[in-house]
Design a protein around this motif. Structure first.
Motif, mmCIF file in Angstrom:
data_model
loop_
_atom_site.group_PDB
_atom_site.id
_atom_site.type_symbol
_atom_site.label_atom_id
_atom_site.label_comp_id
_atom_site.label_asym_id
_atom_site.label_seq_id
_atom_site.Cartn_x
_atom_site.Cartn_y
_atom_site.Cartn_z
ATOM 1 N N LEU A 256 0.865 -1.181 0.000
ATOM 2 C CA LEU A 256 0.000 0.000 0.000
ATOM 3 C C LEU A 256 0.903 1.233 0.000
ATOM 4 N N ALA A 257 0.963 1.906 -1.134
ATOM 5 C CA ALA A 257 1.830 3.074 -1.270
ATOM 6 C C ALA A 257 1.047 4.308 -0.840
ATOM 7 N N SER A 258 1.259 4.752 0.384
ATOM 8 C CA SER A 258 0.463 5.854 0.918
ATOM 9 C C SER A 258 1.192 6.577 2.042
ATOM 10 N N ASP A 259 1.056 7.900 2.034
ATOM 11 C CA ASP A 259 1.616 8.711 3.112
ATOM 12 C C ASP A 259 0.547 9.100 4.131
ATOM 13 N N VAL A 260 -0.700 8.757 3.846
ATOM 14 C CA VAL A 260 -1.799 9.061 4.761
ATOM 15 C C VAL A 260 -1.703 8.134 5.969
ATOM 16 N N ASP A 261 -1.748 8.705 7.177
ATOM 17 C CA ASP A 261 -1.641 7.868 8.378
ATOM 18 C C ASP A 261 -2.920 7.889 9.221
ATOM 19 N N ASN A 262 -4.021 8.344 8.626
ATOM 20 C CA ASN A 262 -5.291 8.406 9.353
ATOM 21 C C ASN A 262 -5.874 7.018 9.604
ATOM 22 N N PRO A 263 -6.555 6.835 10.731
ATOM 23 C CA PRO A 263 -7.270 5.576 10.971
ATOM 24 C C PRO A 263 -8.530 5.545 10.109
ATOM 25 N N LEU A 264 -9.288 4.467 10.200
ATOM 26 C CA LEU A 264 -10.488 4.343 9.377
ATOM 27 C C LEU A 264 -11.619 5.228 9.876
ATOM 28 N N MET A 265 -11.834 5.266 11.206
ATOM 29 C CA MET A 265 -13.022 5.931 11.753
ATOM 30 C C MET A 265 -12.661 7.021 12.750
ATOM 31 N N GLY A 266 -13.681 7.770 13.139
ATOM 32 C CA GLY A 266 -13.493 8.792 14.159
ATOM 33 C C GLY A 266 -13.179 10.158 13.602
ATOM 34 N N ALA A 267 -12.783 11.065 14.506
ATOM 35 C CA ALA A 267 -12.549 12.461 14.142
ATOM 36 C C ALA A 267 -11.442 12.641 13.126
ATOM 37 N N GLN A 268 -10.503 11.698 13.064
ATOM 38 C CA GLN A 268 -9.408 11.759 12.096
ATOM 39 C C GLN A 268 -9.569 10.708 11.002
ATOM 40 N N GLY A 269 -10.748 10.108 10.918
ATOM 41 C CA GLY A 269 -10.972 9.005 10.002
ATOM 42 C C GLY A 269 -11.281 9.419 8.576
ATOM 43 N N ALA A 270 -11.541 8.407 7.759
ATOM 44 C CA ALA A 270 -11.745 8.612 6.325
ATOM 45 C C ALA A 270 -12.921 9.535 6.028
ATOM 46 N N ALA A 271 -14.050 9.345 6.700
ATOM 47 C CA ALA A 271 -15.243 10.151 6.431
ATOM 48 C C ALA A 271 -15.067 11.585 6.904
ATOM 49 N N ALA A 272 -14.554 11.749 8.133
ATOM 50 C CA ALA A 272 -14.445 13.083 8.719
ATOM 51 C C ALA A 272 -13.418 13.962 8.007
ATOM 52 N N ILE A 273 -12.287 13.391 7.663
ATOM 53 C CA ILE A 273 -11.196 14.186 7.086
ATOM 54 C C ILE A 273 -11.312 14.333 5.575
ATOM 55 N N PHE A 274 -11.635 13.255 4.894
ATOM 56 C CA PHE A 274 -11.620 13.285 3.430
ATOM 57 C C PHE A 274 -13.012 13.301 2.794
ATOM 58 N N GLY A 275 -14.045 12.968 3.570
ATOM 59 C CA GLY A 275 -15.390 12.939 3.032
ATOM 60 C C GLY A 275 -15.857 14.253 2.423
ATOM 61 N N PRO A 276 -15.642 15.390 3.099
ATOM 62 C CA PRO A 276 -16.125 16.658 2.557
ATOM 63 C C PRO A 276 -15.587 16.984 1.167
ATOM 64 N N GLN A 277 -14.344 16.637 0.892
ATOM 65 C CA GLN A 277 -13.806 16.941 -0.432
ATOM 66 C C GLN A 277 -14.376 16.010 -1.504
ATOM 67 N N LYS A 278 -15.094 14.969 -1.047
ATOM 68 C CA LYS A 278 -15.744 14.040 -1.980
ATOM 69 C C LYS A 278 -17.243 14.308 -2.072
ATOM 70 N N GLY A 279 -17.684 15.426 -1.480
ATOM 71 C CA GLY A 279 -19.075 15.842 -1.578
ATOM 72 C C GLY A 279 -19.909 15.610 -0.346
ATOM 73 N N ALA A 280 -19.337 15.007 0.695
ATOM 74 C CA ALA A 280 -20.123 14.683 1.895
ATOM 75 C C ALA A 280 -20.452 15.945 2.703
ATOM 76 N N LYS A 281 -21.741 16.107 3.039
ATOM 77 C CA LYS A 281 -22.160 17.149 3.958
ATOM 78 C C LYS A 281 -21.991 16.622 5.386
ATOM 79 N N GLN A 282 -22.235 17.495 6.391
ATOM 80 C CA GLN A 282 -22.013 17.097 7.782
ATOM 81 C C GLN A 282 -22.800 15.839 8.157
ATOM 82 N N GLN A 283 -24.059 15.778 7.722
ATOM 83 C CA GLN A 283 -24.865 14.598 8.046
ATOM 84 C C GLN A 283 -24.361 13.352 7.320
ATOM 85 N N ASP A 284 -23.811 13.537 6.132
ATOM 86 C CA ASP A 284 -23.257 12.411 5.376
ATOM 87 C C ASP A 284 -22.019 11.858 6.064
#
Length: 399
Positions: free
Chosen positions: A196-224
């Motif tokens: 896995l070639a990646s510099d991202v060190d975020n966990p999957l879930m939580g305040a630093q997770g995939a949805a919270a950190i990267f979701g908004p740039q993929k179109g996710a609103k707060q409820q999403d």
């Protein structure tokens, strides 16, 4: 004079191979065609990784796969012997979202909830069909937040709700996950090693997770974001019933949140080893060995800034050059680094397109021509420095 050109892409204007081409054209113009130039396009494991592989002897292949919202797309991957390089953005990237999935030119909430990594799993299967058992997965620029469930579906896993109905693609659907069937899972994976070639060190879930950190740039609103994070938690819970505690442990691992959670599926199910993207790319390009005999290395990227100092492409190239004792020049669209910062990072000089054209929009639109001008300017300064050194030597001989 032997010069190695090893840049990343100039995002939004030029790919790394195009940067190499235009820079060489300018360098040769300024030197009367008398330079020996070696082009080695590089990347940090995200977009551009495929170009770096092809530029280093891999063969480009293609496969018809599902795009980020299920529409068919033709995606490239690269093969050399039993090794494959897969760039996730080629199959599951934000740039592949059709116009109907955009709102005001940006990804919409519906796409954030339903985007899938299925095509990336199908690309992995294509690499297996090509005889590969070592696969480098370059992640970055993904549209999905599905925890890599799509990747697993592309490799034969099936996801069901409590009524026994197979789930549709996308992260939001995982909220209804009840069972995963690995009965048809690709058997060749047992003998396949993943990086896995990646510099991202975020966990999957939580305040630093995939949805919270990267979701908004993929179109996710707060409820999403809340919905997707809860759906990922459900995915982990159900997967743990199938494969054991390692599913929970992997969700907390650095990099699990990469590419909308594809890092999680890669670590938990594919037993991938996570490595810094630039290290992986420099290794398969053989950059360090190819620097032998070089008089100068030129690297760079679109924006050379404080983030670049955190291990992105130019820093990786500078470290490799320092190990060989070769001076390094950086070229970029713009830079925010002070001279002392650049020097401490290992760059002997920095050249920015904004030195030639202060209008950033024009810099992006006319990057090719400006880069050629910059190459000619660099050649002129190199020639002047050689003349100055020659004159100094002659004076020393007269003393």
């Amino acid at each position: 004079m032997r010069i190695v050109i090893a840049p990343d892409k100039f995002k939004g204007s030029l790919s790394a191979p195009e940067v190499c081409s235009h820079l060489e054209k300018g360098l040769q113009r300024g030197a009367g065609g008398n330079l020996e130039v070696l082009r080695i396009p590089v990347a940090d494991g995200g977009e551009g990784t495929l170009d770096a592989a092809v530029g280093s002897g891999f063969t480009r292949r293609s496969a018809l796969v599902a795009g980020p919202i299920g529409e068919p797309v033709t995606a490239d991957f690269a093969v050399r012997g039993n090794e494959a390089v897969i760039e996730m953005a080629a199959a599951s990237g934000l740039a592949l979202l059709p116009a109907g999935a955009l709102v005001g030119g940006r990804p919409g909430p519906a796409a954030a909830r339903t985007a899938t990594s299925l095509g990336t799993g199908q690309l992995i299967r294509a690499a297996l069909d090509a005889g590969c058992n070592r696969i480098i997965l370059g992640v970055g620029g993904s549209a999905n937040t599905d925890g890599g469930a799509g990747v697993l579906q592309g490799l034969g896993a099936r996801f069901f709700d409590a009524a026994g109905t197979e789930l549709p693609a996308g992260g939001a659907a995982l909220a209804h996950l009840d069972r995963i069937d690995f009965g048809g899972f690709e058997p060749r994976l047992k003998d396949t090693r993943f990086v896995l070639a990646s510099d991202v060190d975020n966990p999957l879930m939580g305040a630093q997770g995939a949805a919270a950190i990267f979701g908004p740039q993929k179109g996710a609103k707060q409820q999403d974001v809340g919905l997707l994070d809860a759906a990922l938690a459900r995915f982990v819970e159900v997967l743990a019933r199938e494969i054991g505690h390692r599913a929970i442990k992997a969700s907390e691992a650095p990099g699990a949140g990469a590419a909308g959670g594809v890092g999680y599926a890669a670590i938990a199910v594919l037993a991938a080893t996570r490595r810094p993207g630039i290290d992986v790319v420099l290794e398969f390009t053989g950059l360090e060995q190819r620097l032998a005999g070089a008089d100068l290395v030129i690297t760079g990227e679109g924006s050379l800034d404080e983030q670049s100092l955190l291990g992105k492409t130019p820093m990786g190239v500078a470290r490799a050059a320092a190990g060989q004792g070769v001076p390094v020049i950086a070229v970029c669209g713009r830079t925010t680094l002070h001279r002392n910062q650049a020097s401490a990072a290992g760059f002997d000089d920095v050249y920015a397109l904004t030195e030639l054209e202060s209008n950033v929009d024009r810099c992006i639109a006319e990057a090719a021509q400006l880069l050629e001008q910059l190459g000619t300017q660099i050649s002129g300064r190199l020639a002047a420095n050689r003349l100055a050194r020659t004159a100094t030597t002659k004076e020393d001989l007269h003393v």
